[in-house]
Structure formats: C-alpha cells, structure tokens
Design a protein around this motif. Structure first.
Motif, PDB file in Angstrom:
ATOM      1  N   THR A  22      -0.939  14.343  -7.254  1.00 35.32           N
ATOM      2  CA  THR A  22       0.116  15.374  -7.279  1.00 35.32           C
ATOM      3  C   THR A  22      -0.306  16.265  -6.095  1.00 35.32           C
ATOM      4  N   VAL A  23      -0.679  15.471  -4.986  1.00 35.74           N
ATOM      5  CA  VAL A  23      -0.961  15.711  -3.803  1.00 35.74           C
ATOM      6  C   VAL A  23       0.034  15.727  -2.772  1.00 35.74           C
ATOM      7  N   SER A  24       0.821  16.394  -2.321  1.00 34.32           N
ATOM      8  CA  SER A  24       2.131  16.511  -1.372  1.00 34.32           C
ATOM      9  C   SER A  24       1.520  15.976   0.235  1.00 34.32           C
ATOM     10  N   GLN A  25       2.647  14.870   0.649  1.00 36.05           N
ATOM     11  CA  GLN A  25       2.758  14.782   1.671  1.00 36.05           C
ATOM     12  C   GLN A  25       2.094  15.488   3.173  1.00 36.05           C
ATOM     13  N   ASN A  26       2.862  16.186   3.594  1.00 38.02           N
ATOM     14  CA  ASN A  26       2.600  17.765   3.871  1.00 38.02           C
ATOM     15  C   ASN A  26       0.718  17.731   4.319  1.00 38.02           C
ATOM     16  N   LEU A  27       0.459  18.205   2.899  1.00 39.25           N
ATOM     17  CA  LEU A  27      -1.030  18.242   2.854  1.00 39.25           C
ATOM     18  C   LEU A  27      -2.092  17.169   3.158  1.00 39.25           C
ATOM     19  N   LYS A  28      -1.428  16.368   2.686  1.00 38.12           N
ATOM     20  CA  LYS A  28      -2.086  15.080   3.232  1.00 38.12           C
ATOM     21  C   LYS A  28      -2.454  15.014   4.525  1.00 38.12           C
ATOM     22  N   ASN A  29      -1.418  14.526   5.365  1.00 43.09           N
ATOM     23  CA  ASN A  29      -1.155  14.934   6.488  1.00 43.09           C
ATOM     24  C   ASN A  29      -1.977  15.852   7.449  1.00 43.09           C
ATOM     25  N   ASP A  30      -2.292  16.566   7.132  1.00 43.99           N
ATOM     26  CA  ASP A  30      -2.364  18.252   7.502  1.00 43.99           C
ATOM     27  C   ASP A  30      -3.874  18.133   7.616  1.00 43.99           C
ATOM     28  N   ALA A  31      -4.546  16.838   6.257  1.00 41.19           N
ATOM     29  CA  ALA A  31      -6.255  16.970   6.329  1.00 41.19           C
ATOM     30  C   ALA A  31      -6.821  15.556   7.537  1.00 41.19           C
ATOM     31  N   LEU A  32      -5.100  15.078   7.512  1.00 40.75           N
ATOM     32  CA  LEU A  32      -5.488  13.255   8.492  1.00 40.75           C
ATOM     33  C   LEU A  32      -6.133  14.292  10.004  1.00 40.75           C
ATOM     34  N   LEU A  33      -5.091  15.640  10.368  1.00 35.68           N
ATOM     35  CA  LEU A  33      -5.725  16.108  11.601  1.00 35.68           C
ATOM     36  C   LEU A  33      -6.174  16.930  11.825  1.00 35.68           C
ATOM     37  N   SER A  34      -6.474  17.397  10.337  1.00 34.36           N
ATOM     38  CA  SER A  34      -7.553  17.560  10.358  1.00 34.36           C
ATOM     39  C   SER A  34      -8.921  17.049  10.535  1.00 34.36           C
ATOM     40  N   ILE A  35      -8.899  16.102  10.165  1.00 38.08           N
ATOM     41  CA  ILE A  35     -10.124  14.602  10.376  1.00 38.08           C
ATOM     42  C   ILE A  35     -10.130  14.413  11.788  1.00 38.08           C
ATOM     43  N   PRO A  91       4.915   6.832   7.487  1.00 43.24           N
ATOM     44  CA  PRO A  91       6.045   7.710   6.503  1.00 43.24           C
ATOM     45  C   PRO A  91       5.270   7.418   4.916  1.00 43.24           C
ATOM     46  N   ASP A  92       4.521   7.673   4.133  1.00 43.69           N
ATOM     47  CA  ASP A  92       3.748   7.981   2.996  1.00 43.69           C
ATOM     48  C   ASP A  92       4.449   6.766   2.321  1.00 43.69           C
ATOM     49  N   PRO A  93       3.516   6.073   1.832  1.00 43.21           N
ATOM     50  CA  PRO A  93       4.512   5.161   0.337  1.00 43.21           C
ATOM     51  C   PRO A  93       4.372   5.574  -0.449  1.00 43.21           C
ATOM     52  N   ILE A  94       3.395   6.421  -0.839  1.00 39.37           N
ATOM     53  CA  ILE A  94       3.431   7.200  -2.324  1.00 39.37           C
ATOM     54  C   ILE A  94       4.962   7.527  -3.111  1.00 39.37           C
ATOM     55  N   GLY A  95       5.612   7.264  -4.345  1.00 41.34           N
ATOM     56  CA  GLY A  95       6.373   8.263  -5.027  1.00 41.34           C
ATOM     57  C   GLY A  95       7.784   7.064  -4.247  1.00 41.34           C
ATOM     58  N   GLY A  96       8.519   6.651  -3.387  1.00 41.97           N
ATOM     59  CA  GLY A  96       9.172   6.169  -3.237  1.00 41.97           C
ATOM     60  C   GLY A  96       9.504   5.049  -4.213  1.00 41.97           C
ATOM     61  N   ALA A  97      10.656   4.742  -4.789  1.00 40.58           N
ATOM     62  CA  ALA A  97      11.003   3.369  -5.331  1.00 40.58           C
ATOM     63  C   ALA A  97      11.595   2.265  -4.610  1.00 40.58           C
ATOM     64  N   ASP A  98      10.652   1.236  -4.948  1.00 39.41           N
ATOM     65  CA  ASP A  98      11.285   0.070  -4.567  1.00 39.41           C
ATOM     66  C   ASP A  98      12.888  -0.197  -5.202  1.00 39.41           C
ATOM     67  N   PHE A  99      12.780  -0.453  -5.717  1.00 43.94           N
ATOM     68  CA  PHE A  99      14.030  -0.853  -6.564  1.00 43.94           C
ATOM     69  C   PHE A  99      14.605   0.649  -8.032  1.00 43.94           C
ATOM     70  N   PRO A 396      -3.387  -7.859   7.470  1.00 46.62           N
ATOM     71  CA  PRO A 396      -3.873  -6.590   7.960  1.00 46.62           C
ATOM     72  C   PRO A 396      -2.916  -5.313   6.431  1.00 46.62           C
ATOM     73  N   MET A 397      -4.308  -4.672   5.741  1.00 43.91           N
ATOM     74  CA  MET A 397      -4.010  -4.236   4.975  1.00 43.91           C
ATOM     75  C   MET A 397      -3.535  -2.945   4.675  1.00 43.91           C
ATOM     76  N   GLY A 398      -2.110  -2.370   5.671  1.00 38.17           N
ATOM     77  CA  GLY A 398      -2.235  -0.729   6.136  1.00 38.17           C
ATOM     78  C   GLY A 398      -1.631  -0.289   4.420  1.00 38.17           C
ATOM     79  N   LEU A 399      -0.938   0.633   4.232  1.00 41.41           N
ATOM     80  CA  LEU A 399      -0.662   1.605   3.352  1.00 41.41           C
ATOM     81  C   LEU A 399      -0.567   0.833   2.363  1.00 41.41           C
ATOM     82  N   ASN A 400       0.465   0.032   2.593  1.00 44.78           N
ATOM     83  CA  ASN A 400       1.382  -0.400   1.431  1.00 44.78           C
ATOM     84  C   ASN A 400       0.782  -1.447   0.265  1.00 44.78           C
ATOM     85  N   GLU A 401      -0.298  -1.340   1.196  1.00 45.68           N
ATOM     86  CA  GLU A 401      -1.171  -2.663   0.256  1.00 45.68           C
ATOM     87  C   GLU A 401      -2.269  -2.367  -0.201  1.00 45.68           C
TER      88      GLU A 401
END
Length: 416
Positions: A22-35, A91-99, A396-401
């Motif tokens: 349930t974590v938000s995209q913005n919080l995840k990005n903040d965490a990555l920048l902190s890392i 782009p955040d891969p989570i939550g989006g609808a493929d169709f 190559p296994m990125g985010l979608n994978e």
C-alpha cells in the motif's frame, strides 16, 4: 542456525510485504533518493569494508578479472548511486492496468500490476548487485532477502545496512531489505526451500550456482545469468567494425555474463582478417583457443577442447572456430549457447534477418557488442539479472519483470 536465520528474515519480510502493498509512489521514490545519498555519504566506510573482501580474494588466488568484478571505487559507488536515482525516475509499475474491459453483464474487469511479494536472491561476487536488486525490489513494492557470496560478505553487509538505515526514518519496516549474514551452503539451501516466506528465488552467478538452485529449489525460480555468448563473423562484414565489436565484447569486462566467449568465423572471409583480429586481441593480452583450422591462420592460437566451447571463461581467453557458414554457426550456438546474447557481424541485410530469426537467445544483435545486454543500456534502469528462460521474464529483468498481476472486478450486484 542458517535455516533459523532465513526463517527470522522471512517473517520480517512478510511483515514488510504488507506495508509495501500500500506504499505510495512518492514515498518509494523518497526512499530511493535517500539510499542514493546515503551511499555517497558512506563511501569511505564502504571502501573500507570492500578492501577486506578484495584482500581476502587476492589471498585466496581469485583471478584478476574476478577481483575487478568485486572491487569498488569512489567512482563506482557514485555510479551505483546514480543508478538508484535513475530507478527513482522510472515509472512505477505497480497499480497500473494492463487492460480494462466491460462485459455485456455490466462487470468491469481490469488486469492490474501487483508485486511478486517477497523476492529471494542468491548471488556471487559483485557487491553492486546488492544495491541494484534492493532498489528494484523496493520500487516494485517487493520485500527482498539477499544472500551474497562469501567473497563480498563485508561489502554486502555494509551496503545492506546503509540502505535499510536510510529508509527506516521514512517508515519502511526492517524486513524491506534483508541480507543473510551466513554465506554457507546451508543458508542457500534454506532459502531454496523457504516456500512459506519467499515467493520467487532468483540465482545470479556462475553455472554451478544457477544449476544448484534450479535443481534443488522448491521455491519457484527465475533462471538467470550464464552467458556463453557468441559472435558470428560473416564473410560480408566490415573488418574494422568486427574487430572493434569482438575486442569490446571480450575485454571491456571479461568477468561479466554478457562478455563474449566464442567467435565463429566464416571460412570464406579474406585471410587478412585473421591477422587484424589476432593483433587486436594480443594487444589486450587475450589468449586464443581455436579449432585445427584456426591453428593454421593464427600464429599464437592454442588448440581448443570441447570444454572451451562449452563454458564461460570469464577471463582474457576466447574460443574461435572457423565454420562453413551461418548454418554451421547457428548449429554451434544451438549446441553450446546458454540463450543469453548472440551477435552477427555482417553487411548483408538478408543474412542479418535470418540470424535474428534463427538464434535462440534473450538478446540477438546485428553489428553491436553483446555488452549492451544490460538493464541500464536497455533503458530499464538497473536490472536484477538477465533471464535466460522463456517463462514469465526473458532478458534484462527490470521493474515490470518483478511484478505479477491480478484481476480486479467491479460489479453492481451481478450474480451468476
């Protein structure tokens, strides 16, 4: 003890999974920048710990190429941190609808991207894998349990601690990024059978590691890594370009899985090509191991064994074979290849397309180095590995994978 350690980390990862769902995209990005910031700020500490690993590796007779793979520098740490920032920008891969579709009965059905859950990764001597894997899992809302090799244990412990410490103030649970401190075979075996805690296991390393995981794991496995990569040099090619591609693919980093291991040369090529290639490889201190025909045209070539065509050298050694044409080259690749990366070097459009259609690999190239098989080079950000299988993920296994999906259905009282 190893099994208990994996169980403890597994329980923490399951708790973190609930938060990450349930974590938000913005919080995840903040965490990555902190890392990213924390890695740069802690450069001296990382180098201090990494030096222990490099010195131990040298004392144990690890090859120069593998020590280079293990070693970190200030520039490499900055590059790793820059890679983390690039993942944050993706782009955040989570939550989006493929169709999404609306059925005749009024039901609205959507196929939505979701995390895999808890990802386990068993890997060997590259400490950058610790960071790449952790940040990709975090961005895709997966908890991760890392188990590196003994060669990089000090580096890995330092990196994992820095990352978890960087995201804890933002509310991320301890189990978001975990590292198994035990590098014995027991800990690897415990992860292979930790079905209660790990949803998918990804081995990243040499053939023996990957084969052991594939054969022994009860946890679902995504097979990655082994790269017995080939270049087929057609008789209709630009000689200078061919030499440049081969030298780059073999020598820029010989210890990685996308490095070139075998060159297959069309027998009808002009004989001047052999000297041009040999001189360029000799300048980089590359040993040539070739077939009987190769021994006639290369002054310094040694006789190749079948094993030389079968396995990765991961060193300044290359196997060469002179073949009748593309069909023999493709048959050789089919027999000895690992379905990683293959390249044809040719100026003939029809031959190029035939090779693209016929070579069975995760990445197939025309006139380019196999060293581009990489998540960053493919625009995916960092990667968790190169999948050489065909189910779920390939290349190559990125985010979608690192995601799966579930169907969400909206109704207004429909019954069947």
């Amino acid at each position: 003890m190893s099994e208990n350690c994996v169980e403890i980390l597994g329980k923490k990862a399951r708790q973190a999974e609930k938060f990450l769902n349930t974590v938000s995209q913005n919080l995840k990005n903040d965490a990555l920048l902190s890392i990213a910031d924390a890695l740069v700020k802690n450069t001296e500490f990382i180098l201090f710990e990494n030096k222990k690993d490099v010195e131990n590796a040298q004392a144990n007779g690890i090859s120069k190429a593998m020590c280079d793979r293990l070693a970190l520098t200030s520039e490499r740490i900055k590059g790793i941190a820059d890679g983390v920032k690039k993942v944050a920008d993706l782009p955040d891969p989570i939550g989006g609808a493929d169709f999404m579709t609306k059925r005749p009965n009024g039901l609205v059905i959507a196929k939505r991207r979701v995390p895999l859950g808890v990802v386990g990764v068993i890997y060997e001597a590259r400490p950058n894998v610790t960071v790449d894997t952790a940040v990709l899992c975090l961005k895709s809302s997966n908890a991760v349990i890392l188990r590196g090799g003994k060669e990089a244990v000090n580096s890995n412990l330092a990196l994992a601690k820095i990352m978890q410490d960087a995201i804890s103030p933002l509310g991320f649970p301890d189990g978001t990024i975990s590292l198994v401190p035990d590098t014995s075979r027991d800990s690897a075996n415990a992860m292979m059978t930790a079905n209660e805690y790990i949803d998918v296991l990804i081995p990243r390393g040499g053939a023996s590691l990957i084969n052991a995981v594939v054969k022994n794991a009860t946890v679902p496995v995504i097979q990655t890594g082994v790269g017995n990569c080939h270049a087929y040099v057609d008789d209709e090619c630009d000689f200078d370009m061919a030499v440049d591609i081969i030298v780059n693919a073999k020598t820029s980093r010989p210890s990685v899985c996308n490095a070139l291991e075998t060159v297959l040369i069309n027998k009808n090529i002009d004989k001047s090509f052999y000297k041009k290639l040999e001189d360029a490889l000799r300048a980089k201190n590359v040993e040539i191991r070739g077939c009987d025909e190769c021994l006639k045209v290369f002054e310094t070539a040694k006789k190749a064994t079948e094993d030389d065509y079968k396995y990765e050298f991961l060193d300044y050694i290359i196997a060469v074979k002179i073949v009748d044409g593309m069909d023999e080259a493709l048959a050789h690749i089919d027999k000895y290849g690992t379905k990683h990366s293959e390249v044809i070097i040719t100026e003939n459009y029809e031959k190029a397309n035939k090779f693209l259609d016929s070579a069975d690999a995760a990445a197939v190239y025309v006139n380019a180095s196999t060293r581009f098989t990489d998540g960053g080079e493919f625009g995916l950000g960092a990667e968790i590995g190169i999948s050489t299988q065909k189910m779920h993920a390939r290349g190559p296994m990125g985010l979608n994978e690192l995601t799966s999906y579930k169907y969400v259905v909206y109704g207004n009282g429909q019954i069947r």
